[in-house]
Design a protein around this motif. Sequence first.
Motif, PDB file in Angstrom:
ATOM      1  N   GLY A 161       0.633  -1.389   0.071  1.00 29.93           N
ATOM      2  CA  GLY A 161       0.125  -0.040  -0.014  1.00 29.93           C
ATOM      3  C   GLY A 161       0.879   1.265  -0.302  1.00 29.93           C
ATOM      4  O   GLY A 161       1.680   1.285   0.147  1.00 29.93           O
ATOM      5  N   ILE A 162       0.302   2.019  -0.647  1.00 25.61           N
ATOM      6  CA  ILE A 162       0.995   3.307  -0.237  1.00 25.61           C
ATOM      7  C   ILE A 162       0.426   4.319   0.179  1.00 25.61           C
ATOM      8  O   ILE A 162      -1.058   4.786  -0.135  1.00 25.61           O
ATOM      9  CB  ILE A 162       1.050   4.294  -2.336  1.00 25.61           C
ATOM     10  CG1 ILE A 162       1.778   3.103  -2.846  1.00 25.61           C
ATOM     11  CG2 ILE A 162       2.022   5.146  -2.131  1.00 25.61           C
ATOM     12  CD1 ILE A 162       1.891   3.088  -4.095  1.00 25.61           C
ATOM     13  N   GLU A 167      -7.449  10.597  -4.096  1.00 27.28           N
ATOM     14  CA  GLU A 167      -6.838   9.957  -6.261  1.00 27.28           C
ATOM     15  C   GLU A 167      -8.329   8.749  -6.175  1.00 27.28           C
ATOM     16  O   GLU A 167      -8.715   8.527  -5.169  1.00 27.28           O
ATOM     17  CB  GLU A 167      -6.010   9.586  -6.516  1.00 27.28           C
ATOM     18  CG  GLU A 167      -5.768   8.988  -7.539  1.00 27.28           C
ATOM     19  CD  GLU A 167      -6.069   9.712  -8.680  1.00 27.28           C
ATOM     20  OE1 GLU A 167      -6.367   9.774  -9.640  1.00 27.28           O
ATOM     21  OE2 GLU A 167      -5.179  10.916  -8.144  1.00 27.28           O
ATOM     22  N   THR A 168      -9.061   9.610  -7.387  1.00 25.31           N
ATOM     23  CA  THR A 168     -10.675   8.987  -7.632  1.00 25.31           C
ATOM     24  C   THR A 168      -9.962   7.629  -8.763  1.00 25.31           C
ATOM     25  O   THR A 168     -10.294   7.087  -8.900  1.00 25.31           O
ATOM     26  CB  THR A 168     -11.364   9.306  -8.297  1.00 25.31           C
ATOM     27  OG1 THR A 168     -10.559   9.956  -9.477  1.00 25.31           O
ATOM     28  CG2 THR A 168     -12.075  10.891  -6.973  1.00 25.31           C
ATOM     29  N   GLY A 169      -8.422   7.483  -8.660  1.00 22.61           N
ATOM     30  CA  GLY A 169      -7.703   6.767 -10.330  1.00 22.61           C
ATOM     31  C   GLY A 169      -6.996   5.216 -10.180  1.00 22.61           C
ATOM     32  O   GLY A 169      -7.028   4.511 -10.196  1.00 22.61           O
ATOM     33  N   TYR A 170      -7.686   5.258  -8.321  1.00 24.46           N
ATOM     34  CA  TYR A 170      -6.820   4.538  -8.000  1.00 24.46           C
ATOM     35  C   TYR A 170      -7.529   3.362  -7.285  1.00 24.46           C
ATOM     36  O   TYR A 170      -8.200   3.671  -6.251  1.00 24.46           O
ATOM     37  CB  TYR A 170      -5.431   4.516  -6.783  1.00 24.46           C
ATOM     38  CG  TYR A 170      -4.291   5.529  -7.233  1.00 24.46           C
ATOM     39  CD1 TYR A 170      -4.582   5.742  -8.478  1.00 24.46           C
ATOM     40  CD2 TYR A 170      -3.825   6.451  -7.082  1.00 24.46           C
ATOM     41  CE1 TYR A 170      -3.178   6.158  -9.817  1.00 24.46           C
ATOM     42  CE2 TYR A 170      -3.104   7.494  -6.975  1.00 24.46           C
ATOM     43  CZ  TYR A 170      -2.793   6.789  -9.127  1.00 24.46           C
ATOM     44  OH  TYR A 170      -1.242   7.762  -9.694  1.00 24.46           O
ATOM     45  N   GLY A 171      -7.404   2.151  -7.088  1.00 24.50           N
ATOM     46  CA  GLY A 171      -8.108   1.313  -5.970  1.00 24.50           C
ATOM     47  C   GLY A 171      -7.249   1.700  -4.685  1.00 24.50           C
ATOM     48  O   GLY A 171      -6.058   2.150  -4.436  1.00 24.50           O
ATOM     49  N   PHE A 210     -11.017  -4.066   0.539  1.00 25.88           N
ATOM     50  CA  PHE A 210     -10.127  -3.834  -1.102  1.00 25.88           C
ATOM     51  C   PHE A 210     -11.483  -2.769  -1.177  1.00 25.88           C
ATOM     52  O   PHE A 210     -12.266  -3.366  -1.458  1.00 25.88           O
ATOM     53  CB  PHE A 210      -9.770  -5.124  -2.156  1.00 25.88           C
ATOM     54  CG  PHE A 210      -8.616  -5.654  -1.640  1.00 25.88           C
ATOM     55  CD1 PHE A 210      -6.872  -4.312  -1.815  1.00 25.88           C
ATOM     56  CD2 PHE A 210      -8.458  -6.615  -0.883  1.00 25.88           C
ATOM     57  CE1 PHE A 210      -6.441  -5.755  -1.933  1.00 25.88           C
ATOM     58  CE2 PHE A 210      -7.170  -7.417  -0.355  1.00 25.88           C
ATOM     59  CZ  PHE A 210      -5.934  -6.825  -0.948  1.00 25.88           C
ATOM     60  N   VAL A 211     -11.195  -1.495  -1.866  1.00 26.07           N
ATOM     61  CA  VAL A 211     -11.864  -0.962  -2.340  1.00 26.07           C
ATOM     62  C   VAL A 211     -11.815  -0.317  -3.601  1.00 26.07           C
ATOM     63  O   VAL A 211     -10.319  -0.120  -4.276  1.00 26.07           O
ATOM     64  CB  VAL A 211     -12.533   0.713  -1.417  1.00 26.07           C
ATOM     65  CG1 VAL A 211     -13.546   1.454  -1.833  1.00 26.07           C
ATOM     66  CG2 VAL A 211     -11.937   0.101  -0.565  1.00 26.07           C
ATOM     67  N   TRP A 265      -2.889   3.515  -1.225  1.00 30.43           N
ATOM     68  CA  TRP A 265      -2.928   3.217  -2.234  1.00 30.43           C
ATOM     69  C   TRP A 265      -2.766   1.545  -2.647  1.00 30.43           C
ATOM     70  O   TRP A 265      -1.911   1.426  -1.834  1.00 30.43           O
ATOM     71  CB  TRP A 265      -2.696   4.530  -3.633  1.00 30.43           C
ATOM     72  CG  TRP A 265      -3.128   6.323  -3.285  1.00 30.43           C
ATOM     73  CD1 TRP A 265      -4.172   6.266  -3.348  1.00 30.43           C
ATOM     74  CD2 TRP A 265      -1.801   7.153  -3.428  1.00 30.43           C
ATOM     75  NE1 TRP A 265      -4.127   6.867  -3.294  1.00 30.43           N
ATOM     76  CE2 TRP A 265      -2.943   8.096  -3.622  1.00 30.43           C
ATOM     77  CE3 TRP A 265      -1.153   6.960  -4.022  1.00 30.43           C
ATOM     78  CZ2 TRP A 265      -2.846   9.446  -3.898  1.00 30.43           C
ATOM     79  CZ3 TRP A 265      -0.452   8.629  -3.872  1.00 30.43           C
ATOM     80  CH2 TRP A 265      -1.725   9.862  -4.446  1.00 30.43           C
ATOM     81  N   ASN A 266      -3.798   1.215  -3.634  1.00 33.31           N
ATOM     82  CA  ASN A 266      -3.426  -0.239  -4.131  1.00 33.31           C
ATOM     83  C   ASN A 266      -2.238  -0.228  -5.087  1.00 33.31           C
ATOM     84  O   ASN A 266      -3.315   0.148  -5.830  1.00 33.31           O
ATOM     85  CB  ASN A 266      -4.515  -1.430  -4.373  1.00 33.31           C
ATOM     86  CG  ASN A 266      -4.083  -2.142  -4.883  1.00 33.31           C
ATOM     87  OD1 ASN A 266      -3.426  -3.236  -4.764  1.00 33.31           O
ATOM     88  ND2 ASN A 266      -5.415  -2.928  -4.555  1.00 33.31           N
TER      89      ASN A 266
END
Length: 230
Positions: A148-149, A155-159, A179-180, A199-200
């Motif tokens: 995870g970061i 951010e809406t572009g990452y899981g 996980f989302v 962030w995934n």
Amino acid sequence: MPNDSKLYPVILSGGSGSRLWPLSRAHYPKQLLPLSGENTMLQDTALRVSDPARYHAPLIIANNEHRFIVAEQLQQADVSPRAIVLEPLGRNTAPAVTVAALMLQREDPDAIMVLLPSDHVVGDLRAFSSAVDSAAAAARAGKLVTFGITPRHPETGYGYIKQGEGLETLNGAFSVAGFVEKPDLPTAQSYLSAGNYLWNSGMFVLPAQVYLDEIGRLAPDILKQSRSGA
């Protein structure tokens, strides 16, 4: 192959080339482009895990249409891959990882895989190596590990990964509470405020046999089909 402490990099170099079109195209996706320096992203990924004291030669999973470009770029970077496995059709991550796990587990029953997408930029190599070391310790204890970061903005572009409790015997490792998928902006803002969402990254460290046991339990059709291709 006799077991040792070195890790087995598996680099995923598929992709449709759609996200950065027209610079990135189906026949020349972004990982084959020098977007963050002189090297292509694939070359940087391979060089990131090229220390022979820490890593075995990388196993590359690539689209069949890119086979010559991938081989040429690795040669230019002076990286000799363990093998280049070609996908006739993209089937997402799980089948590719399953084929890699089957191949490596046959050679080394205790193989620990470092699964890396080929299109990431890693600025702090020392931090990356430290994170891999922590993940490898957890994987050797039988855990399936994802990276995870810490998010810097909503951010809406990452899981996202919801971080669970710390693992007592494994420093720097935490359980995964969930996980989302990519959220809308208000949800992403709530994750940032909560402080326990990451962030995934899409990077993993996996014991090959444990992964195969789990994919056989949860997705036996993938395991069955992958056996025929490995």
